[in-house]
Structures are given as C-alpha cells and as structure tokens.
Design a protein around this motif. Structure first.
Motif, PDB file in Angstrom:
ATOM      1  N   MET A   1       0.848  -1.160   0.000  1.00 39.26           N
ATOM      2  CA  MET A   1       0.000   0.000   0.000  1.00 39.26           C
ATOM      3  C   MET A   1       0.897   1.227   0.000  1.00 39.26           C
ATOM      4  N   ASN A   5      -2.886   5.528  -0.162  1.00 35.97           N
ATOM      5  CA  ASN A   5      -3.881   4.463  -0.224  1.00 35.97           C
ATOM      6  C   ASN A   5      -4.488   4.326  -1.622  1.00 35.97           C
ATOM      7  N   ASP A  44      -9.327  -8.446   6.554  1.00 27.58           N
ATOM      8  CA  ASP A  44      -9.010  -7.078   6.145  1.00 27.58           C
ATOM      9  C   ASP A  44      -8.347  -7.074   4.769  1.00 27.58           C
ATOM     10  N   GLN A  46      -5.433  -5.931   2.209  1.00 28.16           N
ATOM     11  CA  GLN A  46      -4.078  -5.402   2.071  1.00 28.16           C
ATOM     12  C   GLN A  46      -3.962  -4.654   0.746  1.00 28.16           C
ATOM     13  N   GLN A  47      -4.485  -5.291  -0.326  1.00 30.51           N
ATOM     14  CA  GLN A  47      -4.400  -4.680  -1.649  1.00 30.51           C
ATOM     15  C   GLN A  47      -5.546  -5.168  -2.523  1.00 30.51           C
ATOM     16  N   TYR A  83      -9.490  -9.173  -3.595  1.00 33.12           N
ATOM     17  CA  TYR A  83      -8.406  -8.498  -2.877  1.00 33.12           C
ATOM     18  C   TYR A  83      -7.501  -9.490  -2.175  1.00 33.12           C
ATOM     19  N   ALA A  85      -5.695 -10.511   1.179  1.00 29.93           N
ATOM     20  CA  ALA A  85      -5.960 -10.322   2.613  1.00 29.93           C
ATOM     21  C   ALA A  85      -4.720  -9.802   3.330  1.00 29.93           C
ATOM     22  N   ASP A  86      -4.983  -9.010   4.346  1.00 30.15           N
ATOM     23  CA  ASP A  86      -3.902  -8.473   5.168  1.00 30.15           C
ATOM     24  C   ASP A  86      -3.612  -9.453   6.311  1.00 30.15           C
ATOM     25  N   ASN A  87      -3.026 -10.604   5.952  1.00 28.41           N
ATOM     26  CA  ASN A  87      -2.638 -11.614   6.939  1.00 28.41           C
ATOM     27  C   ASN A  87      -1.389 -12.344   6.429  1.00 28.41           C
ATOM     28  N   LYS A  88      -0.871 -13.279   7.204  1.00 26.39           N
ATOM     29  CA  LYS A  88       0.371 -13.974   6.829  1.00 26.39           C
ATOM     30  C   LYS A  88       0.229 -14.777   5.546  1.00 26.39           C
ATOM     31  N   GLN A  90      -1.719 -14.128   3.029  1.00 26.66           N
ATOM     32  CA  GLN A  90      -2.009 -13.229   1.914  1.00 26.66           C
ATOM     33  C   GLN A  90      -2.894 -13.902   0.870  1.00 26.66           C
ATOM     34  N   LYS A 129      -8.813  -0.551   6.450  1.00 24.37           N
ATOM     35  CA  LYS A 129      -8.615  -1.928   5.964  1.00 24.37           C
ATOM     36  C   LYS A 129      -9.920  -2.658   5.642  1.00 24.37           C
TER      37      LYS A 129
END
Length: 150
Positions: A1, A5, A44, A46-47, A83, A85-88, A90, A129
């Motif tokens: 990001m 944004n 959430d 991430q991108q 999208y 995800a905003d996690n490990k 991804q 997010k």
C-alpha cells in the motif's frame, strides 16, 4: 500500500457496447457514489486485485412533464471486489456488493427502441482496511425507434 492508499488494479465492466450506436441517440452521464464496508466474516484488505462491475436496468418508465418527456430508469449494480488479505497467508478473497441506482434522462420524443447503460470509469479508495469509498461515472443511452432531429 502506498502512502495515499491508491492502488492500480484490474477493472472489468460487464456492460453494453456503445461503439455501434447511432448518432441520433440521447445520452446522459451521472455519478454514483457508494461507501463499501467489507463483511465481518472476511479478512481485512491489504491490496485490491480486481473489480468486476455489472450494471442492469430493472425498470423504466416514461413520464411527461411541462418541459418534455423524461425516461426514469431504475437498476442494480452487482460488484465483485477481489483483494489480497492483510494476513500472513495473503490469500485472495472476493466479496460481492449489490446496490441500486435511479436516474432520469430528458427525451425529445417518447418512442424508444432500446436503452443501454454502462460504467465509464470507477475511482475506488481504500480508506481503512475494511472501508472503501467509490465513485462511478455511468452513462445511460436511449436509442429512438426512428431518427429524431432536435
């Protein structure tokens, strides 16, 4: 990001082709703004990866006003947002939104052959997010039954 944004992602609009429309059409552009909130069961963002949008006219009617005829158009926009995800992991997720639009176009006649709608452009911004702000530039095009000069 990035710091603003802002993202570049793939936009796919599934709408009607305006390339082969007669020059005798009446058309109108309008903006549809919408705030989108990712459902709680989804992770959430991430991108953003891809946005698929399909507008559909669900009803229409012609009314007469003292100035002229007006075509009133109601419709539904179906939008799929893909999208990362905003996690490990991804992992890539998709969420769907449906929302209505309502607008009118002034007519110089009341003989309509066809009505077309399309999404011309979309601006979407990830504010948080789970929260997106979106503006769509849409076009309505009315094709008369016969050539009309105004």
């Amino acid at each position: 990001m990035n710091k603003d944004n802002l993202f570049i992602c793939e936009l796919i609009t599934i709408d009607q082709n305006f390339k082969y429309i007669s020059p005798y059409v009446e058309s109108k552009e309008f903006i549809k703004e919408k705030n989108l909130l990712i459902p709680h069961i989804k992770p959430d963002i991430q991108q953003l990866v891809k946005i698929i949008i399909k507008p559909k006219i669900t009803s229409k009617k012609i009314i007469y006003t003292p100035e002229n005829y007006k075509l009133i158009v109601n419709g539904i926009i179906t939008e799929n947002i893909h999208y990362v995800a905003d996690n490990k992991k991804q992992s890539v997720h998709c969420t769907q939104f449906k929302f209505s639009f309502y607008n009118f176009i002034n007519l110089y006649h009341n003989q309509i052959k066809d009505i077309k709608i399309r999404i011309d452009d979309v601006f979407i911004q990830l504010c948080k997010k789970r929260f997106l702000k979106q503006s769509m530039l849409m076009s309505i095009c009315v094709i008369p039954k016969r050539k009309c000069y105004h």
